[in-house]
Design a protein around this motif. Sequence first.
Motif, PDB file in Angstrom:
ATOM      1  N   ASN A   1      44.801 -34.659  44.845  1.00 20.51           N
ATOM      2  CA  ASN A   1      43.720 -33.803  44.375  1.00 20.51           C
ATOM      3  C   ASN A   1      42.693 -34.672  43.663  1.00 20.51           C
ATOM      4  OD1 ASN A   1      42.625 -31.087  43.918  1.00 20.51           O
ATOM      5  ND2 ASN A   1      42.975 -31.524  41.758  1.00 20.51           N
TER       6      ASN A   1
ATOM      7  N   LEU B   1      39.275 -34.915  41.031  1.00 19.82           N
ATOM      8  CA  LEU B   1      38.428 -34.327  39.997  1.00 19.82           C
ATOM      9  C   LEU B   1      37.258 -35.260  39.712  1.00 19.82           C
ATOM     10  CD1 LEU B   1      40.877 -32.979  37.235  1.00 19.82           C
ATOM     11  CD2 LEU B   1      39.726 -31.663  39.022  1.00 19.82           C
TER      12      LEU B   1
ATOM     13  N   SER C   1      44.418 -33.965  32.535  1.00 19.67           N
ATOM     14  CA  SER C   1      43.901 -32.872  33.373  1.00 19.67           C
ATOM     15  C   SER C   1      44.070 -33.180  34.849  1.00 19.67           C
ATOM     16  CB  SER C   1      42.431 -32.618  33.066  1.00 19.67           C
ATOM     17  OG  SER C   1      42.253 -32.183  31.737  1.00 19.67           O
TER      18      SER C   1
ATOM     19  N   GLU D   1      46.040 -30.453  36.966  1.00 20.91           N
ATOM     20  CA  GLU D   1      45.372 -29.697  38.023  1.00 20.91           C
ATOM     21  C   GLU D   1      46.057 -29.894  39.365  1.00 20.91           C
ATOM     22  OE1 GLU D   1      42.920 -27.437  37.720  1.00 20.91           O
ATOM     23  OE2 GLU D   1      43.300 -27.721  35.583  1.00 20.91           O
TER      24      GLU D   1
ATOM     25  N   LYS E   1      49.162 -27.751  39.570  1.00 23.65           N
ATOM     26  CA  LYS E   1      48.901 -26.329  39.768  1.00 23.65           C
ATOM     27  C   LYS E   1      48.788 -25.970  41.246  1.00 23.65           C
ATOM     28  CE  LYS E   1      46.394 -25.588  35.407  1.00 23.65           C
ATOM     29  NZ  LYS E   1      45.075 -25.267  34.810  1.00 23.65           N
TER      30      LYS E   1
END
Length: 216
Positions: A13, A15, A117, A121, A124
């Motif tokens: 992922n 960010l 984070s 994230e 999740k």
Amino acid sequence: MHNYISIKDPFQNTLEIKKSTFITYLYPIFNAEAFDDIYSQLKKEHYKANHLCYAYILGNDSMVQRMSDDGEPSGTAGIPMLEVLKRRQLTNIAAITVRYFGGIKLGASGLIRAYSSSVSEALKLVDLIQNIDQQIVEIVLHYAQNDAFIYFINNSQESVTILDTQYTDKVTYTLALNLEAVESFQQSLIERLNNQFEWTNKEIQTVDIPYQDPMD
């Protein structure tokens, strides 16, 4: 009772935080050698990245814990990443966060939030599993009892999985039951079918089943 909680498949992922790009990779791993291979490959793939920070936990008891800031200020990357994994009670898992610097310094507190984070994230969005021991049971019954047995299975309060069904002169089911459910399931089945069946405990096998983290 589960043996451990982890992830099923590799996942990544991305960010964007104040123009820096944080790419987090999650991997299920079971030894340090596997991690070293993965990390080396990502180093080659992201040879232009500023940092490849990581944290990993190994063992059903989570006893092996390693982390690295990879050039970030001490304590601003590896430890926050590791703390996220520990807070989620995960093991046999590695988190590697690749950072491409965007020109804006985040400061120590900003880096801690960014790396924390990035892992949070990703977790999740990934599929979690719980590894559990299950008792394999063979049940043999007459055809006349089959409908009552299927009704019982479909309405049982216990977690039970039908692994196989054999139809001969009788019906033979192979079931998987959580260890803590075996005794109560057997007793309930005795009452339902008036003990008119054959029950044989086979091996205990370890399986992965989906897990829903209450933190999500």
